[in-house]
Enzyme design. Structure first.
Site, short mmCIF file in Angstrom:
data_model
loop_
_atom_site.label_atom_id
_atom_site.label_comp_id
_atom_site.label_asym_id
_atom_site.label_seq_id
_atom_site.Cartn_x
_atom_site.Cartn_y
_atom_site.Cartn_z
N SER A 147 0.85 -1.18 0.00
CA SER A 147 0.00 0.00 0.00
C SER A 147 0.89 1.23 0.00
O SER A 147 1.99 1.21 0.55
CB SER A 147 -0.90 0.01 1.24
OG SER A 147 -1.58 1.27 1.37
N TYR A 160 -1.91 -0.35 10.21
CA TYR A 160 -2.04 -0.81 8.82
C TYR A 160 -0.80 -0.41 8.01
O TYR A 160 -0.22 -1.22 7.29
CB TYR A 160 -3.30 -0.23 8.19
CG TYR A 160 -3.46 -0.57 6.73
CD1 TYR A 160 -3.92 -1.82 6.35
CD2 TYR A 160 -3.16 0.37 5.75
CE1 TYR A 160 -4.06 -2.15 5.00
CE2 TYR A 160 -3.30 0.06 4.40
CZ TYR A 160 -3.75 -1.19 4.03
OH TYR A 160 -3.88 -1.51 2.69
#
Length: 261
Positions: A147, A160
Site C-alpha cells: 500500500s 495498517y
C-alpha cells in the site's frame, strides 16, 4: 482391436501454478480473473468466504482452498493443501488483508493483533513455506500487495501502514538473498482501490482525491509483474512521484501531509 485413443491433455494442467490469497473478493478476486484470462495458469484460490470463493473458483476454473490466514495453523494448512493438490507453486500473490482506521490512541488490542497477523505475519509464513520450492527449482515469483500507506505513512492508519511497510522491508531483504536466481519479488503499492475494504474496516473512503482505482487495474499490474518481472510498482503510476519526494526530502513531505492530510 485398435488401441484406445488417448484423451487430449488439458493445457491448464501443464501450465504453471499460481496461488492467490484473498481471492474471494476485491483485489484477490480480480487477480484470479486476470490469471484465468491468460489461459496458461493453474489457479489455486485461498479465501475465508466459502460461498464467494466457490463462485470465483467456478468462474475461473481454479481450485478453492478455504483458509483463515489470521493464525499460523491456517497458513500452514493452505500451503500444505496447495502443494498436495498441484505439487508446486510457481507464483504466489499475497492479496489477503484487512484494515482499521482511527487514532492509534483509541485502537484496541485485538485489531492490532489481527492486522499484524493477517497483513504481515501470514505473508512471511506463507513465503517461508513456499519459497524453498521455488529456490530449489530455480524459478518463481512472489507478489505482495502492499500500500502507498506503507511507503509514506498515513494518519489514523498507523498499524495498517506499519504492516505494509514491513512487507517492503521483507521484500527488499529477500531480493538480496535471491540475487542471481530467477525467483522474482514484487510489491504492488496501490493507493485507494474500489473494493469492499473500506466498508469492512468500518470507515468509508472520504477523500476527493485521489479517486479509488478499480481492482482490475491492480490485477493487471500484478499479472504484468509476474509475466515480465518487476520490483515495486505503484498503482496508479503517478504515486511514484510523492514516494520519491518522501524519500528525498522527508521533512518537506511530512509538512505537506500534515497540512493537506
Amino acid at each position: 482391436m485398435p488401441p484406445t485413443p488417448r484423451r487430449a491433455a488439458d493445457p491448464r494442467r501443464a501450465g504453471p501454478v499460481v496461488l492467490v490469497t484473498g481471492a474471494s473478493s476485491g483485489i484477490g478476486e480480480a487477480v484470479a480473473d486476470r490469471f484465468a484470462a491468460d489461459g496458461r495458469w493453474r489457479l489455486l484460490l485461498g479465501g475465508r468466504d466459502e460461498e464467494r470463493l466457490a463462485a470465483v473458483a467456478g468462474r475461473t476454473g481454479g481450485g478453492a482452498l478455504r483458509a483463515d490466514l489470521g493464525e499460523r495453523a491456517g497458513v500452514e494448512r493452505l500451503a500444505a493443501e496447495a502443494l498436495a493438490r498441484e505439487g508446486r507453486v510457481d507464483a504466489l500473490v499475497a492479496a489477503a488483508g484487512v484494515g482499521w482506521a482511527g487514532p492509534f490512541t483509541t485502537m484496541p488490542a485485538d485489531p492490532v493483533d489481527r492486522l499484524i497477523g493477517l497483513n504481515l505475519t501470514s505473508v512471511v509464513h506463507l513465503v517461508r513455506l513456499l519459497l524453498p520450492g521455488m529456490a530449489e527449482r530455480g524459478a518463481g515469483h512472489l507478489v505482495m500487495i502492499g500500500s502507498m500507506a506503507g511507503r509514506v505513512g498515513v494518519a489514523n492508519e498507523a498499524v495498517y501502514a506499519a504492516t505494509k511497510g514491513g512487507l517492503l522491508a521483507f521484500a527488499d531483504s529477500l531480493r538480496y538473498e535471491l540475487a542471481g536466481t530467477r525467483v522474482g519479488v514484487t510489491v504492488v503499492l496501490p493507493g485507494a482501490v474500489d473494493t469492499p475494504f473500506f466498508a469492512r474496516r468500518g470507515v468509508p473512503y472520504h477523500r476527493d482525491h485521489p479517486r479509488p482505482v478499480p481492482p482490475e487495474r491492480v490485477a493487471e499490474v500484478v499479472w504484468s509483474a509476474v509475466v515480465r518481472g518487476r520490483d515495486d510498482v505503484f498503482v496508479p503510476g503517478w504515486l511514484a512521484m510523492p514516494a520519491r519526494v518522501h524519500g528525498a526530502v522527508p521533512g518537506f513531505f511530512r509538512a505537506l501531509a500534515k497540512k493537506f492530510g
